[in-house]
Design an enzyme around this catalytic site. Structure first.
Site, PDB file in Angstrom:
ATOM      1  N   ASP A  21      20.136  -4.522  96.493  1.00 29.08           N
ATOM      2  CA  ASP A  21      20.505  -4.823  95.118  1.00 29.08           C
ATOM      3  C   ASP A  21      20.239  -6.279  94.753  1.00 29.08           C
ATOM      4  O   ASP A  21      19.893  -7.110  95.600  1.00 29.08           O
ATOM      5  CB  ASP A  21      21.978  -4.498  94.883  1.00 29.08           C
ATOM      6  CG  ASP A  21      22.892  -4.958  96.029  1.00 29.08           C
ATOM      7  OD1 ASP A  21      22.567  -5.968  96.675  1.00 29.08           O
ATOM      8  OD2 ASP A  21      23.903  -4.290  96.282  1.00 29.08           O
ATOM      9  N   GLU A  64      29.057   1.812  91.895  1.00 24.08           N
ATOM     10  CA  GLU A  64      30.479   1.712  91.633  1.00 24.08           C
ATOM     11  C   GLU A  64      31.106   3.102  91.453  1.00 24.08           C
ATOM     12  O   GLU A  64      30.422   4.066  91.099  1.00 24.08           O
ATOM     13  CB  GLU A  64      30.712   0.890  90.359  1.00 24.08           C
ATOM     14  CG  GLU A  64      30.154  -0.535  90.405  1.00 24.08           C
ATOM     15  CD  GLU A  64      30.989  -1.496  91.228  1.00 24.08           C
ATOM     16  OE1 GLU A  64      31.788  -1.035  92.073  1.00 24.08           O
ATOM     17  OE2 GLU A  64      30.846  -2.716  91.037  1.00 24.08           O
ATOM     18  N   HIS A  87      32.454   0.925  96.887  1.00 25.08           N
ATOM     19  CA  HIS A  87      31.038   0.877  96.523  1.00 25.08           C
ATOM     20  C   HIS A  87      30.170   0.544  97.730  1.00 25.08           C
ATOM     21  O   HIS A  87      30.590  -0.166  98.639  1.00 25.08           O
ATOM     22  CB  HIS A  87      30.778  -0.075  95.341  1.00 25.08           C
ATOM     23  CG  HIS A  87      30.816  -1.533  95.653  1.00 25.08           C
ATOM     24  ND1 HIS A  87      31.524  -2.446  94.884  1.00 25.08           N
ATOM     25  CD2 HIS A  87      30.216  -2.288  96.606  1.00 25.08           C
ATOM     26  CE1 HIS A  87      31.357  -3.654  95.361  1.00 25.08           C
ATOM     27  NE2 HIS A  87      30.568  -3.586  96.413  1.00 25.08           N
ATOM     28  N   ASN A  99      36.482  -1.186  96.525  1.00 24.61           N
ATOM     29  CA  ASN A  99      36.639   0.015  95.706  1.00 24.61           C
ATOM     30  C   ASN A  99      35.767   1.169  96.203  1.00 24.61           C
ATOM     31  O   ASN A  99      35.647   2.190  95.531  1.00 24.61           O
ATOM     32  CB  ASN A  99      36.324  -0.287  94.242  1.00 24.61           C
ATOM     33  CG  ASN A  99      34.886  -0.733  94.011  1.00 24.61           C
ATOM     34  OD1 ASN A  99      34.099  -0.836  94.959  1.00 24.61           O
ATOM     35  ND2 ASN A  99      34.540  -1.010  92.768  1.00 24.61           N
TER      36      ASN A  99
END
Length: 242
Positions: A68, A144, A139, A137
Site C-alpha cells: 500500500d 479496513e 486491517h 481493527n
C-alpha cells in the site's frame, strides 16, 4: 492452514520472520516478495540487512511488491511508504530499485494507479510470500473493516482509528492522509505463502479475533483462515489469548 509460532522477546521475533524470508530466497533466488510497512517489520528488515551483509542471503534476482501507499504524499515525503522501504531495506541490500514496486500514491488519477498496480501484480504472477502486519481493527494492508471487501488493488478511505494510530509519525492528525491505495484481499490471498507478524499485548485481542473468530468483513484479517499456507509469528504478549 495456520501455523502459529510464539516466540519470547523481540530479537527472536525479528530473527524468526527474517529467517523465513531468507530461507525462501536461498531456495528460490528469484522469489517474488510482497512486503509491508509499519513498525512491526522494521526489526525484520534490519535482520535481513544483517544477513545480506554477512553473505547469507542475496536479493539481486528477487523482486518486491508493497501492499500500500498513502494518497497525496510525494515519494520523497518523510512518511511515504516508498521512502520508508528505501530507507529501512532497499538502500541497504542488493535488490535493484527497478525491481521494487510500491503503489503510486501521488498521482492525479489514483483510481487509474490502482488499476495499473493490479495489472502489474498480474504480470508478476503469484507472489511467493506476502508479509503482513495486523492493524488494531483487523486491517491487513489498508483493507479496513466494512460491509464488503474488494479483491484487487483499490482506493480506501482510512478508518479514523487507523489515522490515529499513524498520527505519531506526522506533526499532527490533520496531516495524516485520509485515503490510501492498497492491494485488495483477493490479491493478498493469492500469495503462495503468507507471513503474518504481530507483537505486543495491545494486539492480543485482534490476533484472537483474526485467527480464531468468525470470518467476517468486520475483521479483514479473518479471511487468512481460508488460506492454505499461513505462518503466524507472535510474541508472547500478542499471542496471549490463543
Amino acid at each position: 492452514m495456520l501455523n502459529i509460532i510464539k516466540v519470547k522477546g523481540e530479537q527472536l521475533f525479528n530473527e524468526t520472520g527474517a529467517g523465513i524470508i531468507a530461507s525462501l530466497l536461498q531456495s528460490n533466488p528469484r522469489a517474488v516478495l510482497g512486503l509491508a510497512t509499519g513498525s512491526t517489520p522494521v526489526g525484520v528488515y534490519q535482520k535481513l540487512i544483517e544477513l545480506y551483509r554477512d553473505g547469507v542471503v542475496s536479493f539481486k534476482q528477487a523482486s518486491s511488491y508493497n501492499l500500500d501507499e498513502y494518497i497525496g504524499l510525494a515519494e520523497d515525503h518523510p512518511e511515504s511508504y516508498r521512502r520508508f522501504m528505501n530507507e529501512k531495506l532497499f538502500n541497504h541490500i542488493d535488490i535493484p530499485l527497478e525491481s521494487t514496486h510500491v503503489p503510486a500514491g501521488n498521482t492525479g488519477d489514483p483510481t487509474q494507479a490502482a488499476t495499473d498496480y493490479t495489472r502489474l501484480l498480474e504480470k508478476a504472477g503469484q507472489l511467493d510470500l506476502q508479509l503482513l502486519g495486523l492493524g488494531h481493527n483487523g486491517h491487513i494492508g489498508f483493507n479496513e473493516p466494512g460491509e464488503e471487501l474488494q479483491g484487487p488493488t483499490h482506493i480506501v478511505e482510512l478508518d479514523e482509528r487507523t489515522r490515529q494510530a499513524n498520527a505519531r509519525f506526522f506533526p499532527s492528525i490533520e496531516e495524516v492522509p485520509t485515503h490510501a491505495i492498497t492491494m485488495g484481499i483477493g490479491s493478498i490471498l493469492q500469495a503462495k505463502q503468507i507471513l503474518l507478524m504481530a507483537k505486543g499485548e495491545d494486539k492480543a485481542e485482534i490476533v484472537a479475533r483474526a485467527l480464531k473468530g468468525p470470518i467476517t468483513t468486520k475483521c479483514p484479517a479473518s479471511f487468512l483462515q481460508t488460506h492454505p499456507n499461513v505462518v503466524v509469528v507472535l510474541d508472547q504478549a500478542a499471542g496471549g489469548l490463543i
